[in-house]
Design an enzyme around this catalytic site. Structure first.
Site, PDB file in Angstrom:
ATOM      1  N   ARG A 163      16.519 -64.342 -12.708  1.00  0.00           N
ATOM      2  CA  ARG A 163      17.393 -64.033 -14.025  1.00  0.00           C
ATOM      3  C   ARG A 163      16.392 -64.169 -15.349  1.00  0.00           C
ATOM      4  O   ARG A 163      15.365 -65.140 -15.295  1.00  0.00           O
ATOM      5  CB  ARG A 163      18.614 -64.682 -14.315  1.00  0.00           C
ATOM      6  CG  ARG A 163      19.483 -64.591 -13.003  1.00  0.00           C
ATOM      7  CD  ARG A 163      20.878 -65.167 -13.401  1.00  0.00           C
ATOM      8  NE  ARG A 163      22.039 -65.051 -12.314  1.00  0.00           N
ATOM      9  CZ  ARG A 163      22.101 -65.785 -11.200  1.00  0.00           C
ATOM     10  NH1 ARG A 163      21.339 -66.799 -11.044  1.00  0.00           N
ATOM     11  NH2 ARG A 163      22.993 -65.569 -10.458  1.00  0.00           N
ATOM     12  N   LYS A 185      23.735 -69.975 -11.982  1.00  0.00           N
ATOM     13  CA  LYS A 185      25.025 -69.760 -12.466  1.00  0.00           C
ATOM     14  C   LYS A 185      26.095 -70.448 -11.824  1.00  0.00           C
ATOM     15  O   LYS A 185      25.675 -70.355 -10.470  1.00  0.00           O
ATOM     16  CB  LYS A 185      25.413 -68.199 -12.541  1.00  0.00           C
ATOM     17  CG  LYS A 185      24.827 -67.325 -13.777  1.00  0.00           C
ATOM     18  CD  LYS A 185      25.443 -65.953 -13.833  1.00  0.00           C
ATOM     19  CE  LYS A 185      24.956 -65.181 -14.861  1.00  0.00           C
ATOM     20  NZ  LYS A 185      25.489 -63.519 -14.811  1.00  0.00           N
ATOM     21  N   HIS A 271      16.865 -57.333 -15.151  1.00  0.00           N
ATOM     22  CA  HIS A 271      18.294 -57.128 -14.237  1.00  0.00           C
ATOM     23  C   HIS A 271      17.808 -55.942 -13.205  1.00  0.00           C
ATOM     24  O   HIS A 271      18.242 -56.080 -11.995  1.00  0.00           O
ATOM     25  CB  HIS A 271      19.387 -56.959 -15.184  1.00  0.00           C
ATOM     26  CG  HIS A 271      20.641 -57.332 -14.383  1.00  0.00           C
ATOM     27  ND1 HIS A 271      20.789 -58.616 -14.219  1.00  0.00           N
ATOM     28  CD2 HIS A 271      21.674 -56.702 -13.879  1.00  0.00           C
ATOM     29  CE1 HIS A 271      21.922 -58.915 -13.804  1.00  0.00           C
ATOM     30  NE2 HIS A 271      22.458 -57.689 -13.328  1.00  0.00           N
ATOM     31  N   ARG A 274      15.621 -57.634 -10.617  1.00  0.00           N
ATOM     32  CA  ARG A 274      16.307 -58.336  -9.662  1.00  0.00           C
ATOM     33  C   ARG A 274      16.991 -57.426  -8.800  1.00  0.00           C
ATOM     34  O   ARG A 274      16.986 -57.919  -7.554  1.00  0.00           O
ATOM     35  CB  ARG A 274      17.379 -59.069 -10.632  1.00  0.00           C
ATOM     36  CG  ARG A 274      18.148 -60.035 -10.007  1.00  0.00           C
ATOM     37  CD  ARG A 274      18.976 -61.006 -10.861  1.00  0.00           C
ATOM     38  NE  ARG A 274      20.034 -61.645 -10.299  1.00  0.00           N
ATOM     39  CZ  ARG A 274      20.096 -62.887  -9.682  1.00  0.00           C
ATOM     40  NH1 ARG A 274      18.988 -63.464  -9.324  1.00  0.00           N
ATOM     41  NH2 ARG A 274      21.092 -63.261  -9.030  1.00  0.00           N
ATOM     42  N   HIS A 297      24.079 -65.918  -5.321  1.00  0.00           N
ATOM     43  CA  HIS A 297      25.380 -65.392  -5.539  1.00  0.00           C
ATOM     44  C   HIS A 297      26.439 -66.374  -4.586  1.00  0.00           C
ATOM     45  O   HIS A 297      26.087 -66.624  -3.438  1.00  0.00           O
ATOM     46  CB  HIS A 297      25.452 -63.929  -5.044  1.00  0.00           C
ATOM     47  CG  HIS A 297      24.896 -63.251  -6.057  1.00  0.00           C
ATOM     48  ND1 HIS A 297      24.343 -61.988  -5.668  1.00  0.00           N
ATOM     49  CD2 HIS A 297      24.426 -63.194  -7.447  1.00  0.00           C
ATOM     50  CE1 HIS A 297      23.808 -61.443  -6.596  1.00  0.00           C
ATOM     51  NE2 HIS A 297      23.891 -62.052  -7.809  1.00  0.00           N
ATOM     52  N   TYR A 306      24.121 -55.379  -6.325  1.00  0.00           N
ATOM     53  CA  TYR A 306      22.626 -55.107  -6.325  1.00  0.00           C
ATOM     54  C   TYR A 306      21.963 -54.283  -5.437  1.00  0.00           C
ATOM     55  O   TYR A 306      20.793 -53.707  -5.753  1.00  0.00           O
ATOM     56  CB  TYR A 306      22.059 -56.515  -6.352  1.00  0.00           C
ATOM     57  CG  TYR A 306      22.259 -57.126  -7.602  1.00  0.00           C
ATOM     58  CD1 TYR A 306      21.276 -57.596  -8.608  1.00  0.00           C
ATOM     59  CD2 TYR A 306      23.519 -58.044  -7.661  1.00  0.00           C
ATOM     60  CE1 TYR A 306      21.662 -58.311  -9.683  1.00  0.00           C
ATOM     61  CE2 TYR A 306      24.052 -58.737  -8.899  1.00  0.00           C
ATOM     62  CZ  TYR A 306      22.770 -58.764  -9.916  1.00  0.00           C
ATOM     63  OH  TYR A 306      23.079 -59.610 -11.003  1.00  0.00           O
TER      64      TYR A 306
END
Length: 332
Positions: A163, A185, A271, A274, A297, A306
């Site tokens: 990210r 995250k 992004h 990614r 994730h 994605y």
């Protein structure tokens, strides 16, 4: 009970003690402070006065709020995105969860419905398009120090799936070490490996940083291992981490030039790199569960958003699995 600065600090400490990330807490502080401006403007000050009507008014205000100029999304979207609105309303919900739990007062936080974010489909670049993107970066930058920095960001983004926030925190020692563990995250840890050509490109960038920078004459202190990988080249900010706003400005320039040079109308961003990283892994037969881990994730559905699979690959897979079925039936 009045909403005071002390209550605000208790609110943040409540989630800090639950190991929420620093960035998340700062977002809660910012977003709830924005809500409080409307709350106070309407003449309210008590926790018990946070009711659904004021929350829904806040939601309406957000939907009609234009993207501020300082935002990295300025110029891309006219109004705040659904995801941004979701995060801002979530701050109010989390505040009420805190007051419900600690003081047993306030509206039941579960009554606040957080806006549902529609599934997003991300652009991705094929390997040949990454080469075109790198060529675009090279032709867009006059000075080697800017050119190599942006090229390094493209290469790192495409080969690691990191990210933007993670890349901006990278230290030189992280990349030169070959691999690191990143806390992403939701405080989810994952392993990131850096390829030798990325390390070589970084070394090239570090060498250029030792030379006087064009227009500013600044020279990198080059503390070697402890320096940030991506630094600002501006006279007033040289050597400090580059800002997301600067990256956004560069991306706009590269997107314009990418379209002009190659008629390629895909939107370049960290992004997008990614998403390209994930799709490239899938097309090289990497298991989707492994891709999920590499992207960091928690939910497999997030990973699926994605991924892109070419129709040609789907056709080939179907033919490989079922192509001989008709022949077997004919020989019976």
């Amino acid at each position: 009970m009045k909403i005071t600065k002390q209550i605000m600090e208790e609110f943040l400490n409540f989630y800090r003690n639950q190991n929420f990330q620093k960035d998340t807490l700062e977002n809660y502080r910012r977003d709830f402070t924005e809500f409080m401006r409307l709350f106070i403007y309407r003449g309210y000050s008590e926790i018990e006065e946070i009711r659904l009507p004021i929350v829904e008014e806040w939601r309406t205000v957000l939907k009609n709020t234009k993207v501020p100029k300082k935002s990295i999304y300025y110029g891309q979207n006219e109004y705040l995105s659904e995801r941004t609105i979701q995060c801002k309303v979530q701050a109010v919900k989390k505040f009420l969860e805190f007051t419900n739990t600690i003081y047993e007062i306030g509206m039941d936080y579960r009554r606040i419905k957080v806006p549902k974010v529609h599934s997003q489909h991300h652009d991705y670049f094929e390997e040949a398009e990454i080469e075109k993107l790198i060529d675009t970066v090279r032709s867009s930058e006059k000075y080697p120090i800017n050119r190599v920095r942006s090229e390094l960001m493209v290469v790192l983004g495409f080969t690691t799936g990191m990210r933007l926030s993670e890349m901006l925190k990278l230290r030189v020692k992280d990349v030169l070490a070959g691999s690191i563990a990143i806390l992403g995250k939701g405080r989810k840890e994952r392993f990131v490996s850096f390829q030798p050509f990325c390390q070589n490109l970084l070394k090239k960038y570090l060498e250029i940083r030792k030379q006087p920078t064009p227009r500013t004459g600044k020279i990198g202190v080059n503390k070697a291992d402890d320096e940030y990988v991506f630094i600002s080249h501006r006279l007033d900010n040289f050597g400090k981490p580059i800002t997301p706003q600067t990256i956004c400005g560069l991306n706009k320039k590269y997107n314009t030039n990418l379209n002009n040079l190659y008629n390629l109308h895909k939107k370049y961003s960290t992004h997008t790199l990614r998403s390209s990283f994930a799709t490239h892994l899938l097309e090289n037969d990497v298991n989707i569960r492994e891709i999920q881990v590499m992207l960091g994730h928690s939910d497999l559905k997030t990973t699926e958003g994605y991924l892109r699979v070419k129709n040609k690959r789907l056709k080939e897979t179907q033919e490989r699995v079922f192509g001989s079925f008709g022949l077997k039936k004919a020989s019976v």
